[in-house]
Design a protein around this motif. Structure first.
Motif, PDB file in Angstrom:
ATOM      1  N   GLY A 206      54.425  60.843  87.595  1.00  0.00           N
ATOM      2  CA  GLY A 206      53.402  61.200  87.991  1.00  0.00           C
ATOM      3  C   GLY A 206      52.014  60.243  88.057  1.00  0.00           C
ATOM      4  N   PHE A 211      51.295  59.887  94.029  1.00  0.00           N
ATOM      5  CA  PHE A 211      51.477  61.405  93.614  1.00  0.00           C
ATOM      6  C   PHE A 211      49.941  61.655  93.072  1.00  0.00           C
ATOM      7  CE2 PHE A 211      55.948  61.608  92.826  1.00  0.00           C
ATOM      8  CZ  PHE A 211      56.146  62.860  92.881  1.00  0.00           C
ATOM      9  N   ARG A 219      51.263  68.211  92.593  1.00  0.00           N
ATOM     10  CA  ARG A 219      51.934  67.201  91.781  1.00  0.00           C
ATOM     11  C   ARG A 219      53.017  68.150  90.791  1.00  0.00           C
ATOM     12  NH1 ARG A 219      46.826  64.435  91.397  1.00  0.00           N
ATOM     13  NH2 ARG A 219      46.582  65.173  89.138  1.00  0.00           N
TER      14      ARG A 219
END
Length: 253
Positions: A206, A211, A219
């Motif tokens: 992440g 992202f 996400r």
């Protein structure tokens, strides 16, 4: 989405970046010393795009005299937490805020791709002393590990990117793509791994720029699905991440 926007996206995830991103193996710094023909102990090193200090910590442990260059305020703040005694200046590789001939070594850990080599290469050569070296490296995907390859393809699809080819570029192409043609360059690839909790692995994913530029709901949807996929592979919720560090060291004439 521009490269500049992706580069700036790390500011929103500096704490997550510091907590989840992988480090680098000791062999990397052995090879840097070998190719640069100098010991890190006592060397004056500029770590450019230093981020939260992951590489700077290791350079300091080798005895280097480190000065960090980082454009982001939040990333620099995390760097100060990790290395309160190390100087850090705001700037980037396209216009280094450093004096001519002031460094033995300039390093770029995961950050060379955010520069324009037409500007960053001359800047590195300006700041390096005669006989100094520029070292750039990345933790790259171990495509021969099936689950990592499949995850890479899912991430690329979700983020609207083209998956990278499994075959790595030749030495000639890697040097050309990095903008280092015409310099004396050595390349080495080193395999290593780490085992981390599933939550750390997902936070690492992440924290990637592809992202960070997505909407939060987008996400989180991917990461929730990925958690369930990985639980079926890693029943103990400990994930073995495998990397191949790709290192290029260019010597200043």
């Amino acid at each position: 989405m521009t490269a500049g926007s992706r580069a700036q996206s790390f500011e929103a995830a500096a704490v997550q970046y510091a907590a989840s991103r992988p480090s680098y193996p000791a062999a990397l710094f052995d090879r840097i010393e070998e190719f640069a023909c100098c010991r890190l102990a006592g060397a004056r090193v500029a770590d450019v795009g230093a981020g939260t200090g992951i590489a700077s910590v290791l350079l300091r442990e080798r005895g280097a005299e480190v000065i960090a260059v980082e454009p982001g305020e939040a990333m620099a703040g995390e760097f100060h937490q990790a290395l309160p005694g190390v100087p850090i200046v705001r700037g980037d590789g396209n216009a280094l805020p450093l004096a001519r001939g002031s460094c033995d070594l300039i390093t770029y850990a995961q950050s060379w791709q955010w520069t324009d080599p037409g500007r960053s290469v001359p800047e590195a050569l300006r700041v390096l002393r005669a006989g100094g070296a520029l070292a750039i490296w990345w933790n790259t995907t171990a495509f021969d590990v099936p689950w990592i390859r499949r995850q890479h393809e899912r991430i690329a699809h979700h983020c609207g990117l083209k998956p990278r080819p499994a075959a790595r570029p030749s030495d000639h192409d890697a040097i050309r793509l990095a903008g280092l043609t015409g310099l004396r360059v050595a390349r080495r690839q080193m395999r290593w791994s780490r085992t981390v909790p599933l939550d750390v692995h997902l936070a690492n994913i992440g924290s990637r720029s592809a992202f960070l530029v997505l909407e939060e709901v987008n996400r989180q949807a991917f990461l929730a699905d990925e958690r369930e996929r990985l639980r079926r592979i890693f029943t103990g919720e400990e994930v073995e991440e495998t990397y191949v560090v790709d290192l290029l060291v260019a010597l200043r004439p």
